[in-house]
Design a protein around this motif. Structure first.
Motif, short mmCIF file in Angstrom:
data_model
loop_
_atom_site.label_atom_id
_atom_site.label_comp_id
_atom_site.label_asym_id
_atom_site.label_seq_id
_atom_site.Cartn_x
_atom_site.Cartn_y
_atom_site.Cartn_z
N ASP B 56 -1.60 32.42 2.83
CA ASP B 56 -2.30 31.17 3.15
C ASP B 56 -3.61 31.10 2.35
O ASP B 56 -4.61 31.72 2.74
CB ASP B 56 -2.57 31.13 4.66
N GLY B 176 -1.39 21.79 -1.26
CA GLY B 176 -0.07 21.83 -0.61
C GLY B 176 0.29 20.43 -0.14
O GLY B 176 -0.37 19.45 -0.51
N HIS B 180 1.12 18.77 6.14
CA HIS B 180 1.13 20.08 6.82
C HIS B 180 -0.26 20.69 6.93
O HIS B 180 -0.37 21.91 7.09
CB HIS B 180 2.05 21.04 6.07
N TRP B 186 3.54 26.77 8.01
CA TRP B 186 3.91 26.20 6.71
C TRP B 186 3.06 26.83 5.59
O TRP B 186 3.57 27.23 4.56
CB TRP B 186 3.72 24.67 6.73
N TRP B 187 1.74 26.95 5.85
CA TRP B 187 0.86 27.50 4.82
C TRP B 187 1.05 29.00 4.62
O TRP B 187 0.60 29.57 3.64
CB TRP B 187 -0.60 27.17 5.14
N PRO B 190 4.12 28.42 1.80
CA PRO B 190 4.09 27.00 1.46
C PRO B 190 5.00 26.60 0.28
O PRO B 190 5.47 27.45 -0.47
CB PRO B 190 2.63 26.79 1.07
#
Lengths: 307, 510
Positions: B56, B176, B180, B186-187, B190
């Motif tokens: 992330d 990204g 999101h 998600w991160w 990603p």
């Protein structure tokens, strides 16, 4: 038998609660602040305080402890501070690898050590026995990390037969399995040898020989059966230890197991992953020991009758 | 008895066969002419030199290991070239429409690897996340007061003051999908607009990328790229020796002879933005006195120590940030080795019989104990007694942040490629990183930060480092090179000073 099982189960739960509490206290006694570690050297005190609040580390220890125990009961240990995914997800990624390694190391140890122990017992104080006991002692005395590094240098760097790190296929399991199994082989071999020597003088063994049975038939199954009781105990204990992660071996071979995850979570002060990993390791150890105890009680009824 | 003897004989024979087999085999393989491998064999493994705490980028925007990977998956509005000058990436152009408004024109026709088109809403969402996370980049981003998506291909940032250094910072803000922005999961893995896509990630073990076949630029030549997170030095070198790894991110000086002896490996030292500093606690007596600080600097024969400990992998510095970064110009009158002068200066400062101090070091920095030992002996020669305090990284960080030290040594990187990132961030009064404050310097830093004229900025930094050389708030000890070892089958590998390698141009030959 049922009473014995219930007693053992209650004791196991108590042990797990004890481990959970000790881990909670110890990780918070260790110097350094996880929030500061994540915020980094450049963070202002306000940023660190804000992060500490987000992580729930600003709350009283008792509140953190109650939440942690509640999470432990439901199997949800919260998110990893650094990876931002559930701690149990990270453990789930690596636990099967450690389990596979433990099963392989255990199998190899049993397959090699029992025949070697039998051979040594049949040749007491002769060259074969001396060779087996001497080599066993040497292996037991050698540090695991040293054996690992030497094997890496020989089989990975010089001969280029096997990968040196990670888990990139079945061949990645060979060196860590051998390194983990070697001390186990040494223990089991010596235990099998001494167990067999001990039962060798028993009356029922002499009777078997007097009946004209061959030496191998006397050993299998007559002698080995009684010699196996302590061996089963040691196998169980050792298997539990291996399932708990072989930290040094996993580090030397960069093997993605729970031991390596635990070390990394300590370095990063990732409390949630650290607490979850230690509890999983403790639970594994307790469960395996419980199973061994139950098996032991099954094999030897005197055990379950004693308080 | 006969059967057991046979067993032993059989065992001895098996051992003999194994020994013959082991000694009879040769590990060397003949090199073949460079011929590009077919696509299905374009699979490269890289062992980075930094750990990867998370993928992330918003959580750990300054982590070198994370950036090394994610710069191939997520892209930023701008990227730094080899001279640390911002170049277009997801933005094609930019201009200051007012002294405090920076407008970007975004690249058209770009899609994320899942096919979703890239727009200014994604930039807004990503900025939302980077700012909300209050992570290590937040101080640098605090100058931003607002940002807007003017239309799908136009994005504007408003700052509280003119900021010429903003582009370097923005090279670290990865873009990204905007929808999101609050989705941590998600991160953690990603989807981006870069030349590669993450296919698998096992924490502390590996990150596997595959080629993004819908990439807007020239497609990557590698089919897969695996970052193998091996930490043990011995295992790393072995992985290169047996072909398990194709490239090692950095080779420590101790391992140079081993790596140089490998026939099929090339070792390339490249300029980097990493340097090692020694800070004095400027707020703690007697280090409050610049004479004492200069004397301690003059007691050290840095060129000799650095050469003997680090050889060709490092060089002494002539400024307070690495020469590979913009604005890091040579400082005038930097203290140099002069033990007699050091003694005289100490006497002048009121310490004719020397003084005592401690020095904090982080055990995770290999070789730092040896360096400090060399320093301690040279300080001893001028009557200064220094006690080293080696600590594990987390304990070190706690003491470091609490200013619980007389001196401290540590590596650092001018990650934005701009002097502002190191000089202004670390040495301005408000930062209070080492108890040092010089209002004249602050004024120069602010002026340099606000200017968009490179020559004006260079001149301002020249004045700043000249003042710092006199004040001696710390010692810039040496800057390092990134020593990348690669199999000769690896082609078109280029190491930028940031060490964020663009793997899309690299390919493998036989």
């Amino acid at each position: 038998m049922l009473g014995y099982v219930v007693r053992r189960l209650l004791l196991a739960i108590f042990v797990l609660w004890g481990v959970a509490t000790v881990v909670f206290i110890i990780v918070r006694m260790v110097p350094a602040d996880p929030a500061l570690l994540i915020a980094g050297q450049t963070a202002t005190p306000e940023q660190v305080a804000s992060l500490r609040q987000q992580m729930g580390l600003d709350r009283p220890l008792t509140a953190q402890y109650v939440q942690y125990l509640g999470q432990a009961v439901t199997g949800d240990f919260g998110n990893s501070y650094t990876h931002n995914v559930p701690a149990v997800y990270l453990i789930g990624q690596v636990l099967p690898n450690t389990a596979l390694l433990a099963v392989l190391a255990c199998t190899l140890a049993i397959v090699v050590s029992i025949p070697l122990g039998v051979l040594a017992a049949l040749q007491v104080n002769r060259i074969g026995d001396r060779l087996v006991t001497t080599v066993s002692l040497i292996i037991q005395a050698l540090p695991g990390f040293w054996i690992g590094v030497v094997m890496l240098l020989v089989f990975s760097r010089s001969l280029k037969w096997l990968p040196s790190a990670g888990l990139v296929g079945a061949q990645s399991l060979i060196l860590p399995t051998i390194v983990l199994a070697l001390p186990f082989i040494a223990i089991l071999t010596r235990l099998t040898r001494s167990g067999l020597i001990e039962v060798n003088g028993e009356g029922y063994i002499n009777t078997a020989r007097a009946k004209g049975l061959g030496e191998l038939t006397v050993v299998f199954p007559h002698a080995i059966r009684n010699a196996l009781i302590p061996i089963v105990t040691v196998i169980g204990l050792q298997f539990g230890t291996l399932l708990g992660g072989a930290v040094v071996t996993e580090t030397v071979f960069s093997f993605p197991g729970i031991g390596k995850l635990l070390v990394s979570s300590i370095q990063l002060r990732d409390y949630n992953v650290l607490q979850a990993s230690v509890l999983v390791i403790a639970a594994t150890f307790v469960i395996v020991n419980l199973l061994v105890d139950l098996l032991y009680a099954y094999i030897d009824p005197r055990v379950r009758l004693s308080k | 008895m006969t059967s057991t003897r046979k067993c032993w004989e059989g065992l001895a024979a098996a051992v003999a066969v194994a020994v013959i087999a082991l000694t009879g085999l040769s590990g060397a393989e003949a090199a073949s002419p460079a011929e590009r491998l077919p696509d299905n064999q374009q699979n490269l493994t890289f062992v980075p030199n930094f750990g990867v705490p998370s993928l992330d980028s918003a959580m750990v925007p300054l982590e070198m290991g994370t950036n090394q990977i994610m710069s191939n998956v997520l892209q930023a509005l701008v990227t730094l070239d080899k001279k640390s000058i911002p170049q277009p990436q997801l933005a094609t152009s930019w201009k200051w429409t007012t002294p405090t408004s920076l407008q970007f024109k975004l690249r058209e026709g770009v899609t994320f690897s899942d096919g979703q088109p890239f727009t200014s809403a994604d930039v807004v969402g990503s900025f939302d996340r980077f700012i909300a996370k209050k992570a290590t980049l937040s101080a640098a981003l605090s100058i931003i007061t607002s940002y807007t998506a003017d239309d799908p291909t136009t994005f504007t940032i408003n700052t509280s003051a003119p900021t010429g250094t903003l582009l370097g910072v923005l090279s670290l803000v990865k873009i990204g999908q905007g929808t999101h922005s609050t989705d941590d999961v998600w991160w953690g893995k990603p989807i981006g607009t870069g030349p590669f896509v993450i296919t698998s990630y096992v924490a502390n073990d590996h990150v596997k990328l595959t080629r993004n076949d819908t990439y807007w630029g020239e497609k990557a030549k590698l089919k897969t790229l695996t970052f193998s997170l091996i930490t043990d030095t011995n295992a790393k070198i072995t992985a290169l020796a047996n072909g398990q790894a194709h490239v090692l991110g950095d080779v420590i000086y101790d391992q140079f002879p081993t790596v140089k002896a490998m026939e099929n490996v090339t070792l390339t030292p490249a300029d980097a933005l990493t340097y090692y500093f020694l800070w004095f606690n400027n707020a703690k007596s007697p280090l409050t006195d610049p004479k004492v600080r200069r004397a301690m600097w003059m007691a050290l024969d840095l060129p000799t120590i650095v050469q003997s400990l680090y050889g060709e992998t490092a060089s002494p510095m002539d400024s307070f940030c690495p020469s590979s970064a913009f604005g890091c110009v040579t400082a005038a009158d930097m203290p140099s080795y002069d033990p007699k002068g050091a003694k005289a200066l100490l006497a002048e400062a009121g310490y004719p019989n020397g003084l005592t101090a401690d020095i904090l070091l982080n055990t995770s920095n290999a070789g730092m104990d040896t360096l400090v030992s060399a320093f301690v002996s040279q300080w001893k020669a001028v009557g200064i007694t220094v006690k080293p305090r080696a600590q594990d990284p987390t304990t070190w960080l706690a003491d470091f942040s609490a200013h619980n030290w007389d001196m401290v040594v540590n590596p650092n990187a001018t990650i934005t490629g701009d002097a502002d990132y190191t000089l202004n961030r670390l040495y301005n009064c408000a930062a209070n990183r080492l108890g040092y404050c010089n209002p004249k310097l602050d004024a120069l830093f602010t002026k340099a930060q606000q200017s968009s004229d490179p020559s004006e900025r260079t001149a301002l930094y020249q004045q700043a480092v000249n003042i710092m050389a006199q004040d001696a708030p710390g010692i810039p000890m040496f800057q390092t090179k990134s020593n990348v070892a690669a199999l000769k089958s690896v082609q078109d590998l280029s190491i930028p000073p940031t060490e964020f390698i663009d793997w899309s141009t690299v390919y493998l030959t036989k």
